[in-house]
Structures are given as C-alpha cells and as structure tokens.
Design an enzyme around this catalytic site. Sequence first.
Site, PDB file in Angstrom:
ATOM      1  N   GLY A 134       0.793  -1.222   0.000  1.00 12.35           N
ATOM      2  CA  GLY A 134       0.000   0.000   0.000  1.00 12.35           C
ATOM      3  C   GLY A 134       0.823   1.269   0.000  1.00 12.35           C
ATOM      4  O   GLY A 134       2.012   1.273   0.321  1.00 12.35           O
TER       5      GLY A 134
ATOM      6  N   ASP B 184       5.004  -8.749  11.141  1.00  4.31           N
ATOM      7  CA  ASP B 184       5.824  -7.779  10.403  1.00  4.31           C
ATOM      8  C   ASP B 184       6.304  -6.659  11.321  1.00  4.31           C
ATOM      9  O   ASP B 184       6.262  -5.478  10.954  1.00  4.31           O
ATOM     10  CB  ASP B 184       5.027  -7.204   9.233  1.00  4.31           C
ATOM     11  CG  ASP B 184       5.924  -6.563   8.173  1.00  4.31           C
ATOM     12  OD1 ASP B 184       7.141  -6.827   8.181  1.00  4.31           O
ATOM     13  OD2 ASP B 184       5.407  -5.799   7.334  1.00  4.31           O
TER      14      ASP B 184
END
Length: 379
Positions: A77, A197
């Site tokens: 994104g 992450d």
Amino acid sequence: MGHSGRKSRVAVHVLAIVLPCVAVSLLFALFLKKRTRKDSRLMHESSKELRIRSYKDLSKMTNNFSSANMIGSGQFGIVYKGSFPEEEGQMFAVKVFKLGRSGASKSFLAECRALRNICHRNLVKVITACSTYDPLGNEFKALVLEYMSNGTLADHLHIKSRYGCLSLGARISIAVDVASVLEYLHMWSVPPMVHCDLKPSNIIFDDDNLACVGDFGLAQFLHGFSSSGGYQNSTSLFGPRGSVVNIPPEYGMGSKISTEGDIYSYGIVLMEMLTGKRPTDELFDDGFTLHKYVEDALPQIGMILDPDLSREIVGDHSSRTESQEQGNKTEVQNCILQLLNLGLLCSEEAPKDRPNIYDVYIEVVAVKEHFLSCCVNKT
C-alpha cells in the site's frame, strides 16, 4: 388481638417489603431507560464516526492522491495524508492498497479483521474502511487511519538530521510500549494474534511521541494451542512473510507462524534501537548478522553502542562528584546490557529457546523502573 388487628399488622409488613421493592424497580427502570438512550447515542455517534467513505471523499481529502500528500509506501500500500473538510482540518492517514500486487487484497482483509478485533493505546487506530471502484471501474480498497505526525522509529534512528536523537530513556519507553502491544496481541486478544511484520518502520509516533504499532496487513489470528505451549496457526507459511531481515529463520523454511516469530522480530528491533545498526547494514554479510555482532561484543558494549547513546552516557555531569558520575554511568550501562541480552535471547534461532512475551514484558518494565529510579532521579 382481634382478627382485624392481625390483618392490619400483616398489611403493614407487606407494605414495608413491597414499597422498597417497587421503588428500586422504578429507579432501575429509569436507569435502564437512560442507559438505553446513552448506548443508542453512542452507537449512533460510533456509526457516524466509522461511516464508510466513498472514493470521491478520499480523493478529495488527499488532493486526488497527490504525490505531495504521500507519506509512505510499503509492499501492499501507499499512505497519504489528508483531511475531511467537516472535521475542521483534522489530519488522517489514507492507506491505498496496491491491488495489482499479489496478496494486496488479502492484506486489506487481514488489516480490517485485525483492527476490528483489537484495541490498545499503543496501536494505530482505524477510522474507517473503503472498498469500492474508482471512476474508471478499477477495484479500490483503502483504510483511513489515525494520522501519526512524528515519523517512524526507523526515521528517528536513521534520519537524525530531521528528527533529532532518541535518548536512552525514550528507547527504553519504546521497548516497553511495543512489548505491551505484543503481550496484548499474544495473551489477551481473542483469538490470539501474531503481527508477523514487526520492524522500526511499523512503529510510529503520534503528536505526543507515543509509540504505536501499525501495519497489520500480514497479521494472523491463531486458533490452536501447540503441545510445546505456544499458539500456532493451523496452516503453514508458503514463502517468507514480513521483512526478510526481521522474520525468524523458521518462517523461511515453511514453518507455521507462531507467537515466537514476533518475539524474534522484537529482539531484532531491540538490538537495532541500541546499536543504531540496521539488520541490512553492509557490515552484515556471509552469515555475520546483527545478532552475532551483539553477541560477539558482550559484555563490552562500547564498540557496538549507537554513538548518540555513548555521548549521552558520558554527558556533562559537572555538578556531580566523580564517584556519583561513575556510579550513574555503571547503572546506565547495566540497563543497556540487560536489554541487549534480552534482544539476543529473543532472537535465538530455535523458537523453543526464546522467552514468551509475558516474561519479556516483565523484564523491560523492570529495566525502565530501574533506569528511572537509579539513573534519572539521581541526575
């Protein structure tokens, strides 16, 4: 006493019992009525706050997704800053998903599921989501998030000309805040969740410099409890997840995700915060890693410490005696040494050798309390 007298006494006793019950019932009914009104109002306000925005709205608030408004870009994104006119200039972050990239749609759904189910003061807050089509008929998915104005931990560690230097106290507080998030995700979220992450660029600071964890595009809920005592997902990982340098080695070999994976990433973040070295630094090659770099140096920390922390330890302590200065320096070094050892333990190669998040959180809180009592209060 006559029959009528006994009836009068019974009537008095009945009234003595019934009247308070009636009064309590009436008060409770009034409370429920007010509570229902309040809940209804809150639900209305919540639905208003979380109403789905259209593509047109998001385009307008970001000046047609102008590059001048872009504040970040990741694997799935692009993040823009913008504001809704009716919100009197309040800024928001709009994460537009790169739907042409494989896995982006799943990342959007993962973030929606994660952010819908979790709530913690150190998590980036979601305002609303948008799943629609743009004017050309292309699929469009975006999240509107709380705007975090003070950059990421990666920015503060590596772009010091813009953000200045992080003090040791600030780094310890960040370590506590991030551990608090992981403890919440691993132990109190239902079902437990793995972030997958965790890295400095996903640790973001708000206006008050509170560290918040963001980007849940790879997060997964865990549904089973393994015999080894940790939660594990029911499916294996196909290929690496997250940033290659911060993911645990077992993920690269196709192992199931687990809470131990986040612990590994946390250990890498701890060591990067204290050494100022990225895991991708050119120094690390041919099997020589950040973990090995720290391990080879300890217990001596002078050669591996972020230069800014070294200068802070030396400092200007002209108001103290020599013995006070040496004692303070030793206490500070002990705090750093304890955190580096924790970073090593968290980033052990074998998952079974890593501590659980509860023990990690308890230790970093203890380091913070010791630092505040012995190092800050004596300055």
